[in-house]
Scaffold this active site. Sequence first.
Site, mmCIF file in Angstrom:
data_model
loop_
_atom_site.group_PDB
_atom_site.id
_atom_site.type_symbol
_atom_site.label_atom_id
_atom_site.label_comp_id
_atom_site.label_asym_id
_atom_site.label_seq_id
_atom_site.Cartn_x
_atom_site.Cartn_y
_atom_site.Cartn_z
ATOM 1 N N GLY A 41 -6.718 -6.375 6.681
ATOM 2 C CA GLY A 41 -6.072 -6.896 7.886
ATOM 3 C C GLY A 41 -6.378 -6.183 9.192
ATOM 4 N N GLU A 95 -2.887 0.163 11.079
ATOM 5 C CA GLU A 95 -2.449 -0.997 10.285
ATOM 6 C C GLU A 95 -2.355 -2.224 11.192
ATOM 7 O OE1 GLU A 95 -2.082 -2.615 7.742
ATOM 8 O OE2 GLU A 95 -0.186 -2.335 6.693
ATOM 9 N N ASP A 96 -2.496 -3.416 10.603
ATOM 10 C CA ASP A 96 -2.371 -4.635 11.421
ATOM 11 C C ASP A 96 -0.911 -4.981 11.685
ATOM 12 O OD1 ASP A 96 -1.952 -5.233 8.729
ATOM 13 O OD2 ASP A 96 -3.054 -7.115 8.752
ATOM 14 N N ASP A 99 5.594 -5.049 7.784
ATOM 15 C CA ASP A 99 6.579 -6.073 7.440
ATOM 16 C C ASP A 99 7.720 -5.367 6.697
ATOM 17 O OD1 ASP A 99 7.648 -8.594 6.903
ATOM 18 O OD2 ASP A 99 6.302 -9.032 5.267
ATOM 19 N N GLY A 101 7.326 -2.683 5.062
ATOM 20 C CA GLY A 101 7.008 -1.262 5.164
ATOM 21 C C GLY A 101 6.539 -0.666 3.851
ATOM 22 N N THR A 103 3.876 -1.233 1.915
ATOM 23 C CA THR A 103 2.455 -0.865 1.840
ATOM 24 C C THR A 103 2.226 0.471 2.550
ATOM 25 O OG1 THR A 103 1.949 -3.216 2.000
ATOM 26 C CG2 THR A 103 0.105 -1.698 2.291
ATOM 27 N N LEU A 104 2.686 0.503 3.784
ATOM 28 C CA LEU A 104 2.450 1.685 4.602
ATOM 29 C C LEU A 104 3.122 2.930 4.015
ATOM 30 C CD1 LEU A 104 0.848 1.985 7.078
ATOM 31 C CD2 LEU A 104 2.879 1.591 8.446
ATOM 32 N N LYS A 127 7.016 -6.131 12.472
ATOM 33 C CA LYS A 127 7.989 -7.190 12.160
ATOM 34 C C LYS A 127 9.260 -6.491 11.698
ATOM 35 C CE LYS A 127 6.030 -11.014 10.047
ATOM 36 N NZ LYS A 127 5.727 -11.802 8.819
ATOM 37 N N PHE A 148 5.432 -16.068 10.209
ATOM 38 C CA PHE A 148 4.168 -15.716 9.572
ATOM 39 C C PHE A 148 3.038 -15.899 10.571
ATOM 40 C CE2 PHE A 148 0.622 -15.621 6.728
ATOM 41 C CZ PHE A 148 1.003 -14.584 5.880
ATOM 42 N N ASP A 155 -4.303 -12.831 7.851
ATOM 43 C CA ASP A 155 -4.724 -14.024 7.112
ATOM 44 C C ASP A 155 -3.568 -14.781 6.477
ATOM 45 O OD1 ASP A 155 -4.155 -11.996 5.073
ATOM 46 O OD2 ASP A 155 -5.014 -13.427 3.671
ATOM 47 N N ARG A 161 -8.727 -15.021 9.581
ATOM 48 C CA ARG A 161 -8.873 -13.639 10.047
ATOM 49 C C ARG A 161 -9.753 -13.545 11.293
ATOM 50 N NH1 ARG A 161 -6.834 -10.063 6.148
ATOM 51 N NH2 ARG A 161 -7.132 -10.651 3.983
HETATM 52 P P1 IMP Z 1 4.499 -4.809 3.964
HETATM 53 O O1 IMP Z 1 4.099 -3.941 2.839
HETATM 54 O O2 IMP Z 1 5.574 -5.787 3.560
HETATM 55 O O3 IMP Z 1 4.888 -4.060 5.215
HETATM 56 O O4 IMP Z 1 3.292 -5.759 4.277
HETATM 57 C C1 IMP Z 1 2.244 -5.393 5.071
HETATM 58 C C2 IMP Z 1 1.080 -6.291 4.802
HETATM 59 O O5 IMP Z 1 1.518 -7.625 4.553
HETATM 60 C C3 IMP Z 1 0.188 -6.374 6.028
HETATM 61 O O6 IMP Z 1 -0.818 -5.402 5.990
HETATM 62 C C4 IMP Z 1 -0.358 -7.779 5.908
HETATM 63 O O7 IMP Z 1 -1.516 -7.761 5.106
HETATM 64 C C5 IMP Z 1 0.725 -8.574 5.211
HETATM 65 N N1 IMP Z 1 1.564 -9.327 6.149
HETATM 66 C C6 IMP Z 1 2.830 -9.105 6.494
HETATM 67 N N2 IMP Z 1 3.278 -10.013 7.391
HETATM 68 C C7 IMP Z 1 2.240 -10.848 7.618
HETATM 69 C C8 IMP Z 1 2.055 -11.977 8.479
HETATM 70 O O8 IMP Z 1 2.921 -12.438 9.244
HETATM 71 N N3 IMP Z 1 0.805 -12.547 8.440
HETATM 72 C C9 IMP Z 1 -0.194 -12.092 7.649
HETATM 73 N N4 IMP Z 1 -0.064 -11.029 6.846
HETATM 74 C C10 IMP Z 1 1.143 -10.403 6.826
#
Ligand code: IMP
Length: 173
Positions: A41, A95-96, A99, A101, A103-104, A127, A148, A155, A161
């Site tokens: 991303g 990071e892109d 959401d 959190g 993953t990070l 977000k 979204f 993506d 993308r």
């Molecule tokens: P998290 O682990 O829930 O914070 O998710 C982070 C990852 O989810 C990001 O790196 C994106 O790849 C994906 N993601 C979260 N929200 C969106 C969105 O609105 N559009 C596309 N990808 C998203």
Amino acid sequence: MITGKPFLSENNINTRIRELAEEITNDYNGKSLVVVGLLKGAFMFFSDLVRHIQVPITVDFIIASSYVMSSTSGKVKVHADIREQVRGRHVLLVEDIVDTGLTLNHIRDNLLSRAPESLKICTLLDKKERRVVNVPLDYVGFTVPNKFLVGYGLDYDNQFRNLPYISVFKKSG
Ligand code: IMP
């Protein structure tokens, strides 16, 4: 489908990226930096950001996934790790979008276990209202609502993308 006019135009994104890069340049004045991009991303944001950072950097990437279509699974899989040694070095993770959190948080813990001199996080989009785990964000491009988003690296099912702007995505039907 993509609805209405872009949520964030190319111009909005570029202006904010220059501001973030200036802030980073000032904060790391006199230091060098390992900038780590989270793929896929962050690829577009990463390349636009680093070209405006004016301290010496090395770049590296982590490929990770936590998402199936548009719902969070809560599981993080690291497909490819950085090759740089980060012990004793200043690291900036890029990071892109943050959401939940999850993953990070996972990637951050993983990098911190390698004893960097410092670790900061830069995300283009936050977000905030979806956050499940609290991850400290040092540089945030834009705080965004719970919609979204696609484009500029983001993506839906690996599509969109390449859009140079960010739009709201709605499933048709
Ligand atoms: P998290 O682990 O829930 O914070 O998710 C982070 C990852 O989810 C990001 O790196 C994106 O790849 C994906 N993601 C979260 N929200 C969106 C969105 O609105 N559009 C596309 N990808 C998203």
